[in-house]
Motif scaffolding. Sequence first.
Motif, mmCIF file in Angstrom:
data_model
loop_
_atom_site.group_PDB
_atom_site.id
_atom_site.type_symbol
_atom_site.label_atom_id
_atom_site.label_comp_id
_atom_site.label_asym_id
_atom_site.label_seq_id
_atom_site.Cartn_x
_atom_site.Cartn_y
_atom_site.Cartn_z
ATOM 1 N N TRP A 1 0.827 -1.204 0.000
ATOM 2 C CA TRP A 1 0.000 0.000 0.000
ATOM 3 C C TRP A 1 0.863 1.257 0.000
ATOM 4 O O TRP A 1 0.616 2.194 -0.745
ATOM 5 C CB TRP A 1 -0.913 -0.007 1.236
ATOM 6 N N THR B 1 2.465 2.397 -3.264
ATOM 7 C CA THR B 1 1.529 2.805 -4.324
ATOM 8 C C THR B 1 0.755 4.046 -3.875
ATOM 9 O O THR B 1 1.121 5.164 -4.192
ATOM 10 C CB THR B 1 0.575 1.648 -4.683
ATOM 11 N N GLU B 2 -0.277 3.838 -3.093
ATOM 12 C CA GLU B 2 -1.119 4.952 -2.657
ATOM 13 C C GLU B 2 -0.467 5.781 -1.549
ATOM 14 O O GLU B 2 -0.580 7.006 -1.520
ATOM 15 C CB GLU B 2 -2.475 4.429 -2.174
#
Length: 439
Positions: A337, A340-341
């Motif tokens: 996570w 990426t985000e």
Amino acid sequence: MKHRFLTWFSILVVAFALAGCSGNDEASGDNGEDGVTIKFHTWINDEVGNWDEVIAAFEKEHPGINVETIPLVENMSNDDYLKKLDLLASSGEQLDVFMFANSLDLSKRVSAGLVAPIDSFVEEEGLNVEEEYNNTYAPINGSYYGLPAKLTTNLVLLNKDHLDAAGLEIPTDWTWNDYKEYAKKLTKGEGTEKTYGSYFHTWPDTYLILKLLGKSKNINIINEDGSSNMDDPLLKETLKLRYEMEQEDKTSVPLSATLSQKLDYRQQFFSQSASMIPTASYMITEWGEFTPDFTMAWAPWPKNKEDGPSYARMGGDIMSIAKNSEHKEEAYKFIRWFTTEGIKIQNISIPSWTKTDLNEVVDNLISTTPKPEAIHKESLLYTLKNSEASEVFVPQPFLSEAYSEFNAEAEMYLLGEQDLETTISNAKKKVQAIIDNNK
């Protein structure tokens, strides 16, 4: 009475045993109804890392996984961080997630048995790491030991005000010979008022291999297969370039001043004592205590020859999982996570994630700086979009030891204490000895 005493004693024993089990669960991150807590160690402090916002966003999306962020140092020193991390690991401290600034730091800890492979999670997800992320590091012995976070690209940072005053354009396609000529035209004044055209810092794996870094592959003094790369003529050419600029042309800050005055590359550039610095894209936002009162321009890494593409070393942070972590699945969810985000929410660097909109990211990064108008966005975007990545591989764990030996010899040459041929010959022998000792 005896039976009653034994009964109460038995109850106490059971109670202490249960308490001990509860304590062990808490230490390992199992908080029962509150879910699992994983520990995340980093060198990036809370102020810079924006960790509160990042972790809050992760925990909202992943109820049942709590993240305890532990910046091991306040001074943002990667070297100090690694020393403390290694101490924690050697003491048996429970670790879950940690960051490495580059693939060499990772490689050393993989060899030491500190890092867990993530192949099973990658395969279960069906993740193609090389498609999902810009290729900033290669598998180690066929396995992945982390996911790339930020992407840094080698480039040259320039003082645009100085360029304008000298009648020079922002370079878009240039060689080291051009860099040398630019430095001559940018050097002004004498004594304490002198402005140098160039500054080279003390990191041997950058500033002693400037020309190697412009190649498509074999950009270190030791190759991927463990063989020496000290016969590459570009090493000699790099040292000669620096000697001519520092000792003869006097257009680059001499190493003697850098060492004796303990000069820092940020201080040299932002105080306008030097007009150009070969560096990397982390400088978009990492200004330290400085705010420029001039415009910062950006140019691709200089080429060795006029023809051919502009290659640049690309790398960046790597998020890894501790081998002794008891919560590897939760740890993997976090690093996947974050890379990426999460790194977009953090908004302090360019992500390695290939699904990133570079224009949007650069706009967001610039907006967070103390003085957004100081960044010449057009040249920055051009440089980032037109730099081709050199081939990446995981360096040998003993590479830093080899660079230390190379640096000792190179310093004597750059300080005028030893000729170039002797320098290369001695350095070649010492690097080969390190290779032989590690076979």
